[in-house]
Design a protein around this motif. Structure first.
Motif, PDB file in Angstrom:
ATOM      1  N   MET A   1       0.845  -1.174   0.000  1.00  0.00           N
ATOM      2  CA  MET A   1       0.000   0.000   0.000  1.00  0.00           C
ATOM      3  C   MET A   1       0.890   1.237   0.000  1.00  0.00           C
ATOM      4  O   MET A   1       1.886   1.300   0.718  1.00  0.00           O
ATOM      5  N   LYS A   2       0.539   2.223  -0.813  1.00  0.00           N
ATOM      6  CA  LYS A   2       1.296   3.466  -0.905  1.00  0.00           C
ATOM      7  C   LYS A   2       0.502   4.576  -0.216  1.00  0.00           C
ATOM      8  O   LYS A   2      -0.659   4.813  -0.546  1.00  0.00           O
ATOM      9  N   ILE A   3       1.139   5.235   0.764  1.00  0.00           N
ATOM     10  CA  ILE A   3       0.501   6.320   1.503  1.00  0.00           C
ATOM     11  C   ILE A   3       1.366   7.561   1.386  1.00  0.00           C
ATOM     12  O   ILE A   3       2.585   7.503   1.606  1.00  0.00           O
ATOM     13  N   VAL A   4       0.744   8.673   1.047  1.00  0.00           N
ATOM     14  CA  VAL A   4       1.434   9.953   1.048  1.00  0.00           C
ATOM     15  C   VAL A   4       0.946  10.747   2.251  1.00  0.00           C
ATOM     16  O   VAL A   4      -0.256  10.902   2.458  1.00  0.00           O
ATOM     17  N   VAL A   5       1.906  11.224   3.036  1.00  0.00           N
ATOM     18  CA  VAL A   5       1.620  12.103   4.161  1.00  0.00           C
ATOM     19  C   VAL A   5       1.947  13.515   3.715  1.00  0.00           C
ATOM     20  O   VAL A   5       3.082  13.793   3.310  1.00  0.00           O
ATOM     21  N   GLY A   6       0.957  14.388   3.763  1.00  0.00           N
ATOM     22  CA  GLY A   6       1.154  15.791   3.421  1.00  0.00           C
ATOM     23  C   GLY A   6       1.330  16.604   4.691  1.00  0.00           C
ATOM     24  O   GLY A   6       0.631  16.375   5.679  1.00  0.00           O
ATOM     25  N   ILE A   7       2.260  17.534   4.665  1.00  0.00           N
ATOM     26  CA  ILE A   7       2.503  18.414   5.804  1.00  0.00           C
ATOM     27  C   ILE A   7       2.352  19.846   5.306  1.00  0.00           C
ATOM     28  O   ILE A   7       2.991  20.238   4.335  1.00  0.00           O
ATOM     29  N   THR A   8       1.489  20.615   5.974  1.00  0.00           N
ATOM     30  CA  THR A   8       1.269  22.005   5.569  1.00  0.00           C
ATOM     31  C   THR A   8       1.669  22.941   6.709  1.00  0.00           C
ATOM     32  O   THR A   8       2.058  22.492   7.779  1.00  0.00           O
ATOM     33  N   GLY A   9       1.530  24.222   6.462  1.00  0.00           N
ATOM     34  CA  GLY A   9       2.039  25.238   7.377  1.00  0.00           C
ATOM     35  C   GLY A   9       1.166  25.528   8.572  1.00  0.00           C
ATOM     36  O   GLY A   9       0.715  26.655   8.751  1.00  0.00           O
ATOM     37  N   ALA A  10       0.930  24.534   9.394  1.00  0.00           N
ATOM     38  CA  ALA A  10       0.194  24.718  10.646  1.00  0.00           C
ATOM     39  C   ALA A  10       0.966  24.035  11.754  1.00  0.00           C
ATOM     40  O   ALA A  10       1.788  23.153  11.501  1.00  0.00           O
TER      41      ALA A  10
END
Length: 191
Positions: A1-10
């Motif tokens: 399984m491929k999971i992308v973790v996104g990190i934003t400016g908070a």
């Protein structure tokens, strides 16, 4: 399984790093990270992980975990031909939530999230703002009607947390719960 973790400016980088660490321990999961420029700025001001409690160079820190990270819209994950099985954005700034709600792919994490929606993949958002006003709630509600899982990072006290890590693990455990990934990060409620 491929999971992308996104990190934003908070605020909330220890949540991201703990989630990445737990996911990468599962041999059935390939983890990749995408981050916004705002996330890189926040990392200079707040700890990337707990208990280090030190600001960091986010790109170097993620790479030190043995995980790939992209910040450019030229990333392969910006294309809908490379949509992962699951996408989770933690923390999700209100700017990112609004952008996704309005269909604006102005950062790599929002682009990956919109691709996931277009391609019918699982999307989880961990919004980091308080208090929430009507505008923010409207965006979150709209996204929830599209099947997006919304996991506010709200701690629980029934597991009797004894440290910040216990609180982080509870929230990360809830993220994993909605992603249907087994874990033992917190004690489940028993009456």
């Amino acid at each position: 399984m491929k999971i992308v973790v996104g990190i934003t400016g908070a605020s909330g980088l220890p949540l991201s790093s703990r989630l990445i660490d737990v996911l990468r321990q599962n041999s059935n999961i390939h983890v990749h990270v995408v981050a916004s420029e705002g996330a890189l700025l926040v990392a200079r001001e707040e700890p990337c992980t707990y208990p280090d409690l030190k600001p960091c160079d986010l790109v170097k820190y993620i790479k030190s975990m043995g995980v790939g990270i992209d910040v450019s819209l030229s990333s392969m994950y910006a294309s809908s031909s490379n949509v992962p099985d699951k996408v989770v954005i933690v923390p999700a700034s209100m700017k990112s939530v609004a952008s996704i709600s309005l269909g604006l792919a102005n950062t790599l994490p929002t682009r990956v999230a919109l691709n996931a929606l277009r391609m019918g993949r699982e999307l989880v958002l961990v919004p980091r703002e308080t208090p929430l006003g009507s505008i923010e709630l409207g965006h979150l509600y709209k996204l929830s009607t599209l099947g997006v899982k919304i996991v506010p990072p709200i701690p629980a006290f029934y597991p009797n947390p004894s440290s910040i890590l216990d609180i982080i693990d509870f929230i990360v455990g809830k993220i994993l719960d909605v992603m249907k990934i087994d874990h033992n990060l917190y004690k489940r409620y028993k009456h």
